[in-house]
Design a protein around this motif. Structure first.
Motif, PDB file in Angstrom:
ATOM      1  N   ILE A  70       0.852  -1.187   0.000  1.00  0.00           N
ATOM      2  CA  ILE A  70       0.000   0.000   0.000  1.00  0.00           C
ATOM      3  C   ILE A  70       0.889   1.238   0.000  1.00  0.00           C
ATOM      4  O   ILE A  70       2.047   1.173   0.420  1.00  0.00           O
ATOM      5  CB  ILE A  70      -0.965   0.045   1.211  1.00  0.00           C
ATOM      6  N   GLU A  71       0.333   2.334  -0.465  1.00  0.00           N
ATOM      7  CA  GLU A  71       1.012   3.622  -0.362  1.00  0.00           C
ATOM      8  C   GLU A  71       0.686   4.211   0.995  1.00  0.00           C
ATOM      9  O   GLU A  71      -0.424   4.041   1.497  1.00  0.00           O
ATOM     10  CB  GLU A  71       0.561   4.561  -1.483  1.00  0.00           C
ATOM     11  N   THR A  72       1.653   4.896   1.588  1.00  0.00           N
ATOM     12  CA  THR A  72       1.432   5.506   2.897  1.00  0.00           C
ATOM     13  C   THR A  72       1.545   7.019   2.785  1.00  0.00           C
ATOM     14  O   THR A  72       2.167   7.533   1.866  1.00  0.00           O
ATOM     15  CB  THR A  72       2.472   5.001   3.924  1.00  0.00           C
ATOM     16  N   GLU A  73       0.906   7.695   3.729  1.00  0.00           N
ATOM     17  CA  GLU A  73       0.970   9.150   3.798  1.00  0.00           C
ATOM     18  C   GLU A  73       1.698   9.560   5.053  1.00  0.00           C
ATOM     19  O   GLU A  73       1.481   8.976   6.117  1.00  0.00           O
ATOM     20  CB  GLU A  73      -0.440   9.745   3.858  1.00  0.00           C
ATOM     21  N   LYS A  74       2.549  10.569   4.957  1.00  0.00           N
ATOM     22  CA  LYS A  74       3.223  11.085   6.130  1.00  0.00           C
ATOM     23  C   LYS A  74       2.173  11.565   7.130  1.00  0.00           C
ATOM     24  O   LYS A  74       1.204  12.204   6.762  1.00  0.00           O
ATOM     25  CB  LYS A  74       4.163  12.229   5.752  1.00  0.00           C
ATOM     26  N   GLY A  75       2.378  11.198   8.397  1.00  0.00           N
ATOM     27  CA  GLY A  75       1.441  11.582   9.449  1.00  0.00           C
ATOM     28  C   GLY A  75       0.372  10.539   9.719  1.00  0.00           C
ATOM     29  O   GLY A  75      -0.371  10.649  10.695  1.00  0.00           O
ATOM     30  N   SER A  76       0.281   9.525   8.848  1.00  0.00           N
ATOM     31  CA  SER A  76      -0.677   8.449   9.093  1.00  0.00           C
ATOM     32  C   SER A  76      -0.241   7.647  10.312  1.00  0.00           C
ATOM     33  O   SER A  76       0.931   7.643  10.682  1.00  0.00           O
ATOM     34  CB  SER A  76      -0.753   7.504   7.890  1.00  0.00           C
ATOM     35  N   LEU A  77      -1.203   6.962  10.911  1.00  0.00           N
ATOM     36  CA  LEU A  77      -0.899   6.083  12.035  1.00  0.00           C
ATOM     37  C   LEU A  77      -1.257   4.661  11.663  1.00  0.00           C
ATOM     38  O   LEU A  77      -2.351   4.391  11.171  1.00  0.00           O
ATOM     39  CB  LEU A  77      -1.689   6.506  13.274  1.00  0.00           C
ATOM     40  N   LEU A  78      -0.314   3.765  11.892  1.00  0.00           N
ATOM     41  CA  LEU A  78      -0.504   2.349  11.635  1.00  0.00           C
ATOM     42  C   LEU A  78      -0.638   1.657  12.978  1.00  0.00           C
ATOM     43  O   LEU A  78       0.168   1.885  13.892  1.00  0.00           O
ATOM     44  CB  LEU A  78       0.705   1.792  10.872  1.00  0.00           C
ATOM     45  N   TYR A  79      -1.661   0.832  13.129  1.00  0.00           N
ATOM     46  CA  TYR A  79      -1.861   0.072  14.364  1.00  0.00           C
ATOM     47  C   TYR A  79      -1.838  -1.416  14.051  1.00  0.00           C
ATOM     48  O   TYR A  79      -2.469  -1.875  13.099  1.00  0.00           O
ATOM     49  CB  TYR A  79      -3.203   0.423  15.015  1.00  0.00           C
TER      50      TYR A  79
END
Length: 145
Positions: A70-79
């Motif tokens: 997946i593409e990620t965005e800066k500031g996203s939170l992964l749990y």
């Protein structure tokens, strides 16, 4: 190799888990998930990522785990979390907490500093559990991307 090392003498044993790699330079994440579904919160939206519906181990299903990207965005939170929180009995009727309620809680607290999120999760769990015995291990990992 891992799958065959945990099942000995014909026993069928396994575990749930997630293996991931976050590439901050290219803003991507690759992962393989056995039963556990990673959750990502971005732009105040929660997304449950896909997982394979089988444990790591020798069991009924012997398919290959899918590698997902997946593409990620800066500031996203992964749990990432174990099933212990959602499976805990408690509350006014002694029922399970459940994943929907856990994900709603994560969405509510995702904008707090990580240490405060930890405190809120612990407090909510203890209040839910009350005097009942803890039924399983509990682990929640929050990663700010």
């Amino acid at each position: 190799k891992l799958i065959y090392s945990i099942g000995k003498d014909g026993q069928k044993d396994g575990f749930d888990g997630i293996l991931l790699r976050i590439d901050t330079k290219n803003k991507t994440m690759d992962y393989a998930a056995a039963h556990n579904r990673p959750v990502i919160i971005s732009n105040k939206q929660i997304t449950e990522l896909e997982s394979d519906r089988m444990p790591v181990g020798i069991g009924e299903r012997k398919e290959v785990f899918k590698l997902r990207s997946i593409e990620t965005e800066k500031g996203s939170l992964l749990y990432l979390y174990t099933d212990g929180y959602a499976d805990q009995f408690g509350g006014p009727d002694g029922k399970k907490y459940k994943y929907k309620q856990l994900n709603h809680l994560l969405l509510d607290i995702h904008n707090l500093p990580l240490q405060e999120q930890c405190s809120r999760l612990e407090s909510e769990f203890d209040n839910w559990k009350g005097n009942l015995e803890q039924v399983d291990d509990v682990l929640i990992i929050g990663i700010k991307i």
